[in-house]
Design an enzyme around this catalytic site. Structure first.
Site, PDB file in Angstrom:
ATOM      1  N   GLN A  71      97.943 123.410 -11.674  1.00 26.09           N
ATOM      2  CA  GLN A  71      99.255 123.308 -11.029  1.00 26.09           C
ATOM      3  C   GLN A  71      99.550 121.909 -10.461  1.00 26.09           C
ATOM      4  O   GLN A  71     100.667 121.418 -10.594  1.00 26.09           O
ATOM      5  CB  GLN A  71      99.341 124.358  -9.929  1.00 26.09           C
ATOM      6  CG  GLN A  71     100.743 124.749  -9.603  1.00 26.09           C
ATOM      7  CD  GLN A  71     100.789 126.126  -8.971  1.00 26.09           C
ATOM      8  OE1 GLN A  71     100.360 126.311  -7.835  1.00 26.09           O
ATOM      9  NE2 GLN A  71     101.287 127.098  -9.703  1.00 26.09           N
ATOM     10  N   GLU A  97      90.838 128.081 -10.885  1.00 32.56           N
ATOM     11  CA  GLU A  97      90.848 127.016 -11.886  1.00 32.56           C
ATOM     12  C   GLU A  97      89.585 126.978 -12.728  1.00 32.56           C
ATOM     13  O   GLU A  97      89.635 126.708 -13.927  1.00 32.56           O
ATOM     14  CB  GLU A  97      91.077 125.655 -11.227  1.00 32.56           C
ATOM     15  CG  GLU A  97      92.502 125.430 -10.732  1.00 32.56           C
ATOM     16  CD  GLU A  97      92.830 126.162  -9.436  1.00 32.56           C
ATOM     17  OE1 GLU A  97      91.891 126.710  -8.820  1.00 32.56           O
ATOM     18  OE2 GLU A  97      94.005 126.194  -9.050  1.00 32.56           O
ATOM     19  N   LEU A 109      94.337 133.164  -9.684  1.00 30.42           N
ATOM     20  CA  LEU A 109      94.347 131.870  -8.989  1.00 30.42           C
ATOM     21  C   LEU A 109      92.919 131.316  -8.950  1.00 30.42           C
ATOM     22  O   LEU A 109      92.240 131.393  -7.927  1.00 30.42           O
ATOM     23  CB  LEU A 109      94.894 132.090  -7.575  1.00 30.42           C
ATOM     24  CG  LEU A 109      95.611 130.943  -6.859  1.00 30.42           C
ATOM     25  CD1 LEU A 109      96.115 131.408  -5.506  1.00 30.42           C
ATOM     26  CD2 LEU A 109      94.814 129.709  -6.760  1.00 30.42           C
ATOM     27  N   HIS A 148      98.607 116.807  -3.738  1.00 28.72           N
ATOM     28  CA  HIS A 148      99.701 116.997  -4.695  1.00 28.72           C
ATOM     29  C   HIS A 148     100.164 115.674  -5.310  1.00 28.72           C
ATOM     30  O   HIS A 148     101.209 115.620  -5.922  1.00 28.72           O
ATOM     31  CB  HIS A 148     100.911 117.651  -4.020  1.00 28.72           C
ATOM     32  CG  HIS A 148     100.716 119.094  -3.661  1.00 28.72           C
ATOM     33  ND1 HIS A 148      99.903 119.496  -2.638  1.00 28.72           N
ATOM     34  CD2 HIS A 148     101.230 120.234  -4.189  1.00 28.72           C
ATOM     35  CE1 HIS A 148      99.935 120.822  -2.544  1.00 28.72           C
ATOM     36  NE2 HIS A 148     100.726 121.291  -3.473  1.00 28.72           N
TER      37      HIS A 148
HETATM   38  C1  LIG Z   1      92.861 125.332  -5.851  1.00 27.32           C
HETATM   39  C2  LIG Z   1      94.337 125.494  -5.749  1.00 27.32           C
HETATM   40  N1  LIG Z   1      95.028 125.914  -6.828  1.00 27.32           N
HETATM   41  C3  LIG Z   1      96.367 126.030  -6.782  1.00 27.32           C
HETATM   42  C4  LIG Z   1      97.039 125.753  -5.637  1.00 27.32           C
HETATM   43  C5  LIG Z   1      98.560 125.885  -5.592  1.00 27.32           C
HETATM   44  N2  LIG Z   1      98.923 127.003  -4.724  1.00 27.32           N
HETATM   45  C6  LIG Z   1      99.236 126.807  -3.442  1.00 27.32           C
HETATM   46  S1  LIG Z   1      99.476 128.219  -2.640  1.00 27.32           S
HETATM   47  C7  LIG Z   1      99.201 129.150  -4.024  1.00 27.32           C
HETATM   48  C8  LIG Z   1      99.252 130.645  -3.930  1.00 27.32           C
HETATM   49  C9  LIG Z   1      98.333 131.164  -2.855  1.00 27.32           C
HETATM   50  O1  LIG Z   1      98.413 132.551  -2.766  1.00 27.32           O
HETATM   51  P1  LIG Z   1      97.568 133.362  -1.721  1.00 27.32           P
HETATM   52  O2  LIG Z   1      96.140 132.916  -1.743  1.00 27.32           O
HETATM   53  O3  LIG Z   1      97.822 134.789  -1.947  1.00 27.32           O
HETATM   54  O4  LIG Z   1      98.127 132.901  -0.310  1.00 27.32           O
HETATM   55  P2  LIG Z   1      99.620 133.028   0.245  1.00 27.32           P
HETATM   56  O5  LIG Z   1     100.290 131.719  -0.056  1.00 27.32           O
HETATM   57  O6  LIG Z   1     100.277 134.168  -0.399  1.00 27.32           O
HETATM   58  O7  LIG Z   1      99.482 133.192   1.727  1.00 27.32           O
HETATM   59  C10 LIG Z   1      98.923 128.320  -5.108  1.00 27.32           C
HETATM   60  C11 LIG Z   1      98.682 128.774  -6.473  1.00 27.32           C
HETATM   61  C12 LIG Z   1      96.284 125.326  -4.525  1.00 27.32           C
HETATM   62  N3  LIG Z   1      96.862 125.020  -3.360  1.00 27.32           N
HETATM   63  N4  LIG Z   1      94.947 125.205  -4.602  1.00 27.32           N
END
Ligand SMILES: Cc1ncc(C[n+]2csc(CCOP(=O)(O)OP(=O)(O)O)c2C)c(N)n1
Lengths: 412, 325
Positions: free
Chosen positions: B83, B61, B59, B130
């Site tokens: 995303q 970018e 995760l 978004h």
């Molecule tokens: C910079 C960024 N990239 C992608 C996203 C899309 N996105 C939202 S939540 C998520 C997963 C987050 O996982 P984690 O950090 O483990 O937190 P959790 O939701 O499991 O609590 C993604 C990829 C985002 N919000 N921000």
């Protein structure tokens, strides 16, 4: 040439093509095929659901609700009374009830989206209750239980998920910052805030929440660097709920996350994130270190996201039931209930009363959401700047004239 | 054989074809594998091409684009997914300071055939970050190409062309059109990637748009026709380079131009089009070039986006204003 005002005009707005939905389309779960033979890959098998006997894991209450001794962290919960324990239990139950209500409200179209905390109640309540009033909290977008501990009205958390605002509360009234959707960003804000606290000579501490996925972001790495270099009084509280949407923790890291801290020069500890007592104790310890000028700590709360990532996610595409079942056996609420019952710290009356309190909370939240008005159209132009801006004023005036042209027609 | 498909499916089919045709093509991004992406655009690709070609990334970018640059340096042709629009900014540094400039800095020796896919724009009721339209921020940067299809067929073909391009291409996907269906003919001979297209002929005024706003402009032209006005609708398709010749040709015919995009008007792509067309067509224009777009305000919460986004009335209002000159 002049611009003719087009006052006499019927609205020609068509609904066509306006709003689609992000609703996930379901389909078959794709299996994965292996890497091509020519490519060198290393593979580790994914270890799910760490055993409770894991030496890496700080645990004070077993999943069966047995209190286990821990010389290092017991002192941090030494003074805890049965009433305190019932309080923690109550917090977790009410937070879960609130969360379930929000999920239901999303299903009924009252919210556009919801990010459920189901399964993470102990990590959030334990750490949240460890904070002091003058501490400052930087959440991501799932910290509803921490918000509860900070005294934020749960209904306020729903505004952004309903789509009536992009925040919804004054961060300074509870020292609970706004939710942050861009993954990892807030860890730097927390670090900077903590640097400010240190400069001021205050003995407050700061805590930053983030997920296991977020640990991959550059911002998080940079926040570790800054916090270490400036010895900032900040606790990095990572809720490793095993998944970042569809990607398991193994897609983010090859070493246990808490071990990362070592490379930056501060301690890291993994706590059983489904054990509210352990989360309370470990976070207290870390916050105390911060207050004493000993700098940052990384706490990895090892837990599990029992539901979907958000209401638009479909976890059946990437994970099976066995894993969830294994974690359900470690349910944070059940565990404390067992302990309370076994030690006679709570009677039937307590549980029954809490049950009706939960229902009342659910009703209150539901009513509050339904009563939330849509924002005024002019809210678009509010607060883009603190000092005002000529272009915004101009656009607001144009917009007012445009709106008025419909009002002449009786509105629509 | 032509087939009707949704835009998301058309992009999926296009990626599939590219992966099939060239072993150097890779698909990378968060959740693009098992999940098939949050919009299912990459659905089934990992299953068929394996984890080494369709890569679930950490995760991160900046990491996604930065490593794509490295892979491209090594001869691969990565197609990366960001995303959502608002999450491209952690990668913005890599895109602007590295991806865009390496060809020039290497005196033309290095080619970076990287495609950055970004679902963009509003109208789907999402939470903040978004629903944004940051295309001008990329078009402003030399070295990047910026395109945005408005329908399934273009989505299919422009993806093929973007992947074949030796330049980095920022490929903006209008997410609210993902589920709109249209014919895709995989045997067709596609128009060049950066050529605008007249999607509706008209004589009184030109509406120029790209991506999500093309459909709105077509609806506006339908509505205007009922009032006896003949609007020409241009689908620009590419924001950088922008096909000013086609816009000029249309404006020389209709003498009026309204540019429509979702992004804020201030310093947006409409400003560039207005300025250039004023230079090129000064003596043909009967009215100043008008723009319809977002306000100089953060993208609002979902309950206000219908007010914020250009709609039929705002487009027709601009048409009326132009015709009133
Ligand atoms: C910079 C960024 N990239 C992608 C996203 C899309 N996105 C939202 S939540 C998520 C997963 C987050 O996982 P984690 O950090 O483990 O937190 P959790 O939701 O499991 O609590 C993604 C990829 C985002 N919000 N921000």
């Amino acid at each position: 040439m002049t611009v003719e005002s087009s006052a006499a005009r019927k609205p020609r707005r068509s609904a066509a093509g306006k709003a689609g939905t992000t609703g996930s389309k379901t389909g078959t779960t794709a299996g994965t095929t292996g890497a091509t033979g020519t490519e060198r890959t290393t593979r580790t098998t994914r270890s799910t659901a760490k055993k409770s006997t894991d030496p890496e894991l700080v645990q004070l209450l077993t999943p069966e609700g047995k209190r286990v001794k821990n010389a290092e962290y017991d002192p941090f919960v030494a003074g805890i009374t049965p009433e305190d324990l019932r309080g923690l239990y109550r917090d977790m139950v009410l937070t879960r009830r609130f969360d379930a209500e929000a999920t239901a409200l999303q299903r009924q179209g009252e919210l556009g989206l919801w990010a459920s905390l189901l399964g993470q109640e102990a990590a959030q309540i334990g750490s949240g209750r460890a904070t002091r009033e003058d501490d400052y909290v930087f959440p991501t977008y799932r910290e509803h239980g921490v918000a509860w501990c900070r005294g934020v009205d749960p209904a306020n958390l729903l505004g952004m998920f309903r789509g009536v605002n992009n925040g919804g509360w004054d961060p300074n009234s509870n020292n609970f910052h706004l939710y942050t959707i861009v993954i990892g960003s807030q860890t730097l804000h927390a670090t900077g805030y903590a640097m400010g606290v240190a400069k001021d000579g205050a003995d407050s501490a700061v805590i930053a929440y983030f997920g296991d996925g977020a640990s991959s972001q550059g911002d998080v790495a940079e926040s570790f660097t800054f916090a270490a270099v400036y010895n900032a009084p900040v606790v990095f509280f990572c809720q490793n709920n095993q998944w970042a949407i569809s990607e398991p923790t193994e897609r983010q890291t090859r070493v246990p996350l808490y071990q990362r801290a070592q490379g930056y020069g501060f301690p890291g500890v993994r706590v059983d994130g489904n054990d509210v007592l352990a989360c309370l104790a470990v976070t207290k310890w870390a916050l105390e270190r911060a207050r004493n000028g000993e700098g940052p700590t990384l706490v990895e709360a090892f837990t599990y996201r029992m539901g979907a990532h958000t209401t638009s996610d479909d976890p059946t595409r990437y994970r099976g039931d066995e894993e969830r079942l294994a974690w359900e056996a470690k349910d944070p609420i059940l565990r404390l209930r067992r302990y309370l019952e076994a030690s006679n710290h709570a009677d039937e009356g307590f549980f029954a009363e809490l049950e009706s309190e939960s229902e009342a909370l659910g009703r209150r939240v539901r009513e509050a959401v339904r009563a939330m008005p849509d924002p005024d159209h002019f809210a678009i132009f509010e607060n883009a700047y603190a000092d005002g801006h000529a272009l915004v004023d101009e656009e607001r005036a144009q917009f007012a004239a445009y709106q008025a042209s419909f009002a002449d027609e009786g509105g629509h | 054989m032509a087939e009707k498909m949704a835009m998301a499916k058309a992009i999926n089919e296009s990626l599939r074809r590219a992966l099939d045709a060239d072993p150097k093509v890779l698909v990378m991004g968060e959740d693009v594998g098992k999940l098939g992406g949050v919009f299912r655009v990459t659905d089934g690709l990992q299953k068929d091409f394996g984890e080494s070609r369709v890569i679930d990334t950490p995760l991160a970018e900046s990491g996604i684009v930065g490593t794509a640059i490295g892979l491209a340096l090594r001869g691969y042709r990565p197609v990366v997914e960001i995303q959502f629009d608002g999450f491209v900014f952690p990668a913005y540094d890599q895109i602007v300071t590295q991806l865009a400039k390496m060809h020039a800095r290497s005196l033309g020796k290095v080619k970076l055939p990287v495609v950055v896919r970004i679902p963009y724009g509003g109208g789907i009721g999402a939470v903040e970050h978004h629903s944004e339209s940051p295309e001008a921020l990329f078009a402003h940067v030399a070295g990047l190409k910026v395109v945005s299809p408005s329908n399934s067929s273009d989505a299919y073909w422009m993806m093929q062309q973007a992947i074949q391009s030796d330049d980095p291409v920022i490929y903006f996907e209008p997410k609210r059109r993902y589920w709109d269906k249209a014919e895709v003919d995989p045997e067709a001979i596609p128009a060049p990637l950066h050529k605008a297209r007249v999607v509706r002929e008209g004589t009184d005024l030109t509406l120029a748009a790209y991506g999500p706003m093309v459909k709105l402009c077509q609806e506006a032209a339908d509505a205007a026709a009922e009032e006896g006005k003949s609007l020409e609708v241009l689908d620009l398709r590419s924001v950088s380079p922008l096909d000013f010749d086609s816009v000029q040709a249309s404006v020389e015919k209709t003498r009026r131009l309204v540019v429509v995009h979702e992004a804020p008007v201030f310093f947006g792509s409409g400003a560039e089009i207005a300025a250039r067309i004023t230079e090129r067509c000064f003596y043909h224009l009967e009215a100043p070039v008008l723009r319809v777009g977002g306000y100089h305000a953060p993208y609002p919460p979902a309950r206000l986006e219908e007010t914020y986004l250009p709609d039929l009335d705002r487009v027709l209002d601009a048409v009326d204003r132009s015709l009133a000159y």
